[in-house]
Design a protein around this motif. Sequence first.
Motif, PDB file in Angstrom:
ATOM      1  N   VAL A   1       0.754  -1.141   0.164  1.00  0.00           N
ATOM      2  CA  VAL A   1       0.102  -0.134  -0.003  1.00  0.00           C
ATOM      3  C   VAL A   1       0.737   1.207  -0.078  1.00  0.00           C
TER       4      VAL A   1
ATOM      5  N   PHE B   1       1.224   4.170  -3.064  1.00  0.00           N
ATOM      6  CA  PHE B   1       0.910   5.388  -3.074  1.00  0.00           C
ATOM      7  C   PHE B   1       2.229   6.036  -3.917  1.00  0.00           C
ATOM      8  N   THR B   2       3.521   5.861  -3.175  1.00  0.00           N
ATOM      9  CA  THR B   2       4.702   6.589  -3.745  1.00  0.00           C
ATOM     10  C   THR B   2       4.883   6.324  -5.250  1.00  0.00           C
TER      11      THR B   2
ATOM     12  N   ASN C   1      -2.466   8.363 -10.045  1.00  0.00           N
ATOM     13  CA  ASN C   1      -3.375   9.100  -8.906  1.00  0.00           C
ATOM     14  C   ASN C   1      -2.761   8.187  -7.896  1.00  0.00           C
ATOM     15  N   PRO C   2      -2.134   8.775  -6.860  1.00  0.00           N
ATOM     16  CA  PRO C   2      -1.475   8.081  -5.436  1.00  0.00           C
ATOM     17  C   PRO C   2      -2.420   7.284  -4.761  1.00  0.00           C
ATOM     18  N   TYR C   3      -3.690   7.847  -4.820  1.00  0.00           N
ATOM     19  CA  TYR C   3      -4.670   7.054  -3.997  1.00  0.00           C
ATOM     20  C   TYR C   3      -5.181   5.800  -4.751  1.00  0.00           C
ATOM     21  N   LEU C   4      -5.085   5.665  -5.978  1.00  0.00           N
ATOM     22  CA  LEU C   4      -5.405   4.560  -6.781  1.00  0.00           C
ATOM     23  C   LEU C   4      -4.444   3.671  -6.785  1.00  0.00           C
TER      24      LEU C   4
ATOM     25  N   ARG D   1       2.666   8.002  -7.700  1.00  0.00           N
ATOM     26  CA  ARG D   1       2.911   9.811  -7.628  1.00  0.00           C
ATOM     27  C   ARG D   1       4.287   9.583  -8.532  1.00  0.00           C
TER      28      ARG D   1
ATOM     29  N   PRO E   1     -11.166   6.196 -13.121  1.00  0.00           N
ATOM     30  CA  PRO E   1     -10.787   5.510 -12.065  1.00  0.00           C
ATOM     31  C   PRO E   1     -11.483   3.941 -11.915  1.00  0.00           C
TER      32      PRO E   1
ATOM     33  N   ALA F   1      -2.523   3.372  -3.841  1.00  0.00           N
ATOM     34  CA  ALA F   1      -2.660   2.600  -2.588  1.00  0.00           C
ATOM     35  C   ALA F   1      -3.904   1.704  -2.840  1.00  0.00           C
ATOM     36  N   VAL F   2      -4.724   1.710  -3.498  1.00  0.00           N
ATOM     37  CA  VAL F   2      -6.043   0.776  -3.665  1.00  0.00           C
ATOM     38  C   VAL F   2      -5.369  -0.412  -4.290  1.00  0.00           C
TER      39      VAL F   2
END
Length: 462
Positions: free
Chosen positions: A162, A166-167, A175-178, A170, A251, A180-181
């Motif tokens: 996860v 995120f990193t 998209n960092p949140y995608l 980026r 997304p 993380a998903v």
Amino acid sequence: MDIKQVAQDLIPALGGKANIASAAHCATRLRLVLVDDAKASKEKIEAVEGVKGCFANAGQMQIIFGTGLVNKVHAEFLEATGLDQVSKSELTNKATEKLNPVQRLARTLSNIFVPIIPAIVSAGLLMGLLGMMKTYGWVDSSSALVVMLDMFSSAAFIILPVLIGFTAAREFGGNPYLGAVIGGILTHPALTNAWGVAGGYDTMNFFGIDVAMIGYQGTVFPVMLTVWFMSTVEKWLHKKVPNSLDLIITPFVTVIVTGFMALLIIGPAGRALGDGISWLLDVVYTHAGFVAGALFGGSYSMIVITGVHHSFHAIEAGLLANPEIGINFLLPIWSMANIAQGGACFAVALKTRDAKVKAVAIPAGVSCMLGITEAAIFGINLRFGKPFVAALIGGALGGAYVVAAHVGMTAVGLTGLPGTAIVAPESMIHYIIGMLIAFGGAFVVSSLTLPSEAINGKPATA
């Protein structure tokens, strides 16, 4: 010190105003991107008042001034050259364009892993504390304190995909949140924990394809490769999907397509890649440890010069996450190389009569003991040649010893004296002995071979 004159003196040493593309600064260094690095004179730069050393790395010319002074020099430098102020990130983007593919890969891995090092270091410190508590019987191993500390220390590795997701997103422009998903998909509770595979796992039939229900907790390469694919898909969709539907369609499609690719193709391939690298290193460590330790310890500082060493974080994290290894046996070797640079640097500080050289050598040597070697490498040891060679020898000796003694560490990112906090308890005495060997070997060799030019503060070569 005349700051305005310092800025003026730097310009011809850098090849003139036309050769300076952009300038920024960090806490201690003036960072420049030059049109042609070959036009800059390292000797002339280091002769400028206030300069404690300079080096070219990752497409940048970095001139060491020190905290506080660099801010003043930077301001005068911008005025003298007529350049606009840019941020470090903007400067890095310009510098990246000048890098070769290997350097770009190292830079990418560095940008992905450096932000999450604090999480891994904290987990490693907790693992070290927990290991000491169990080894020395400070508390009952079944107590609530031990259970909770075990949860705290393992959490970062369980959700590592996860964090990397995120990193990595980026870094790859997604998209960092995608990202993380995607990391969450790879560590979903429906999948058997990666460390519990020995107890058996289920498979599911997906249109005739058997998919192993195994999670990717603690893995590195599967999520990096998957998020690169995800970012590519997402950026393509942003270009094709109408703006009015982009927030919904992009997304949605990105997660579905990437999720299938992650579980069916990229995840298993990435796991195989990571396991293969870990297996190969483990074989070398087990069967050619002494030689490998000397080779890695002796060459690490040369790798630091190129900046490629940042890419090792991914491999080290893979070693820690591998249930059959579970220890970082590379970091102690890197630590010996760093300590050796300090030993060589202190030898210069002891023998030189030049106040400017001594003023740089002493803090640079101390910095090496704390795991930061750039000032020593570029400001002192490479400048005088033979001390750098002495440091390579000391790193080889220390590296050979820590491998022969099977020294392991429980995290990444900490070397030198701070590294004692993440050394496995049973390895502590050998880690300390290794540092003494690396430091002493480099100090003695540097003292015996130090050229007379160092006493007068004049550069020499190996």
